[in-house]
Design an enzyme around this catalytic site. Structure first.
Site, PDB file in Angstrom:
ATOM      1  N   HIS B  83       1.136  -1.339  -0.042  1.00 29.65           N
ATOM      2  CA  HIS B  83      -0.208  -0.190   0.190  1.00 29.65           C
ATOM      3  C   HIS B  83       0.690   1.348  -0.107  1.00 29.65           C
ATOM      4  CE1 HIS B  83      -3.859  -1.947   1.794  1.00 29.65           C
ATOM      5  NE2 HIS B  83      -3.514  -2.449   0.805  1.00 29.65           N
ATOM      6  N   ILE B  90       1.130   7.028   0.345  1.00 31.53           N
ATOM      7  CA  ILE B  90       0.938   5.852   1.341  1.00 31.53           C
ATOM      8  C   ILE B  90      -0.576   5.842   0.744  1.00 31.53           C
ATOM      9  CG2 ILE B  90       0.637   5.260   3.887  1.00 31.53           C
ATOM     10  CD1 ILE B  90       2.813   6.877   4.326  1.00 31.53           C
ATOM     11  N   CYS B  91      -1.470   4.707   0.828  1.00 37.48           N
ATOM     12  CA  CYS B  91      -3.054   4.269   0.349  1.00 37.48           C
ATOM     13  C   CYS B  91      -3.391   3.662   1.767  1.00 37.48           C
ATOM     14  CB  CYS B  91      -2.961   3.036  -0.470  1.00 37.48           C
ATOM     15  SG  CYS B  91      -3.419   3.134  -1.469  1.00 37.48           S
ATOM     16  N   LEU B  92      -4.076   4.856   2.569  1.00 35.30           N
ATOM     17  CA  LEU B  92      -4.321   4.554   3.552  1.00 35.30           C
ATOM     18  C   LEU B  92      -5.701   4.983   4.503  1.00 35.30           C
ATOM     19  CD1 LEU B  92      -3.738   3.457   6.696  1.00 35.30           C
ATOM     20  CD2 LEU B  92      -2.730   4.620   7.775  1.00 35.30           C
ATOM     21  N   PHE B 144      -8.176   6.364  -4.306  1.00 33.81           N
ATOM     22  CA  PHE B 144      -7.315   4.810  -3.842  1.00 33.81           C
ATOM     23  C   PHE B 144      -8.910   3.560  -3.850  1.00 33.81           C
ATOM     24  CE2 PHE B 144      -4.121   7.477  -1.162  1.00 33.81           C
ATOM     25  CZ  PHE B 144      -3.201   6.980  -2.110  1.00 33.81           C
TER      26      PHE B 144
END
Lengths: 282, 151
Positions: B83, B90-92, B144
């Site tokens: 991620h 950052i994919c959060l 995302f």
């Protein structure tokens, strides 16, 4: 030009930062139509920029007389009164402005809430100032008595030293002892005063339960969510405008679900009454 | 808004002990902070590495999420994670659609730390090359696809 055209011309001048010309345009508009409260609040804003605070208050009063719900009238009157160091009057206007801002769901609610706090702070400072002056005058009087007593004894010793033939006697050491005694007495005196008024000396911390967990400041108008968490009305409304969720549980939450937390509000109000001088900036 | 005041408070609190593996790298002002994080268990992917997070705050913080990315500096690499793009993005969901104003710098660091701790895959997100070439830096503007919630 009609009053409306003059108002628009005034707005344009205002946007360009030409306060004097904006003031003139609004004044001409008011001469034609003195029943439009917006003309008065607009001119009040210009005069706030020009720091003509008495005129700001007059314009705000005119606006409020025409339309009692003119939030900006109350808001700017509060700002002008603060600038004139009249915090108690400012607080009255600021509280009304705050109520109206919430009712009208105004985006300025946060700014208005800050003026409420500033008024509380200034008022507290004024009261505190009077109190400290009074206490300190007694403390200072007693300090002066101790000092003059020790100085008198030192003068006596110097005279004895002048006449003395006793070479064994150490006058300088005796004088040092007198000075030391006086210093200790003054310290003890200050301690006694501190113990008599622990309020003033206790640690300056706002308890966590009075703090808004979004802005990390003391709450002034706490509201409670369905799940029982409390936030300040202005900050939770800021959040709900962006996302209609409970910040902690992320469940759906709407403005209508919020309830004033009256008991907590009282606790916050009381804490601010006693500590506004520092708690506002805490 | 209250961004500055709130960050000042966070900074005061942060000077009390931080959770293990999280430390301040620099906090020059209230628009930009750098934090260092370490993975504390024996995860071989991140053993003995320190990573640097860059926080950017807008005036609307904490109503709006901070922009958080990993940055490459001397002795600081971008951690390998399905991620985390190789440019540090950052994919959060916590930093986007699921942001909540009760989160703070410390809790964000802890979430990212645990996201690394639990990872076992030595890989980048699908389409990493294309993503990095596209030059996106601002994670908030990206939609995302959280297709893999097991990581």
């Amino acid at each position: 030009m009609s009053a409306e055209e003059l108002r628009l011309a005034g707005n344009t001048s205002f946007k360009n930062g030409d306060w004097l010309s904006a003031d003139k345009k609004y004044s001409q508009a008011i001469a034609i139509d003195s029943r439009n409260y917006v003309l008065f609040t607009n001119r009040a804003l210009v005069r706030l920029k020009l720091e003509r605070y008495d005129d700001v208050i007059n314009d705000c009063m005119s606006a409020i007389n025409i339309n009692h719900d003119a939030m900006k009238g109350h808001y700017m009157a509060a700002q002008a009164l603060l600038a004139l160091s009249r915090p108690s009057e400012a607080l009255g206007f600021a509280l009304t402005a705050y109520q109206l801002a919430i009712q009208q769901q105004s985006k300025s609610a946060t700014d208005v809430a800050n003026v409420v706090l500033e008024a509380k702070k200034q008022r507290w400072k004024k009261l505190e100032h009077n109190r400290i002056d009074k206490d300190d005058s007694l403390l200072n009087q007693m300090k002066t008595l101790i000092k003059s007593d020790s100085e008198r004894r030192i003068v006596d010793l110097r005279e004895q030293q002048w006449d003395s033939t006793d070479h064994e006697r150490d006058f300088e050491a005796e004088i040092a002892v007198i000075r030391d005694d006086a210093r200790v007495q003054i310290e003890e005196l200050a301690n006694v005063f501190a113990r008599a008024d622990p309020q003033r000396y206790r640690p300056r911390e706002v308890p966590d339960y009075l703090m808004d967990s979004i802005s990390f400041s003391i709450m002034t108008d706490p509201v409670v969510t369905k799940k029982g968490h409390s936030y300040d009305r202005t900050t939770i409304m800021d959040h709900l405008r962006r996302s209609a969720t409970d910040p902690l549980t992320r469940e759906p939450l709407r403005v209508e679900d919020l309830r004033t937390n009256l008991a907590l509000k009282q606790a916050c109000t009381q804490f601010l009454e006693e500590n506004a001088g520092w708690a506002v900036d805490y | 808004m209250f961004a500055t005041k709130r960050l000042q408070k966070e900074l005061n609190n942060i000077h009390k002990p931080l959770p293990p593996g999280i430390s301040i790298a620099s906090t020059p002002d209230f628009t930009n902070w750098k934090m260092d994080i370490q993975v504390l268990d024996n995860n071989p992917l991140y053993a003995d590495q320190i990573y640097r997070l860059n926080f950017k705050f807008s005036q609307s913080y904490p109503i709006e999420a901070p922009e958080v990315t990993f940055i490459k500096e001397e002795g600081r690499d971008i951690p390998m994670h399905p991620h985390i793009y190789s440019n540090g993005v950052i994919c959060l969901d916590l930093l986007g659609s699921n942001w909540s104003p009760v989160q703070n710098v410390e809790s964000v660091c802890m979430s990212i730390q645990s996201m690394l701790t639990s990872n076992t895959k030595n890989e980048r997100p699908p389409g990493d090359d294309a993503f990095v070439r596209s030059g996106y830096r601002s994670p908030r503007n990206i939609n995302f696809v959280y297709d893999d919630n097991t990581v």
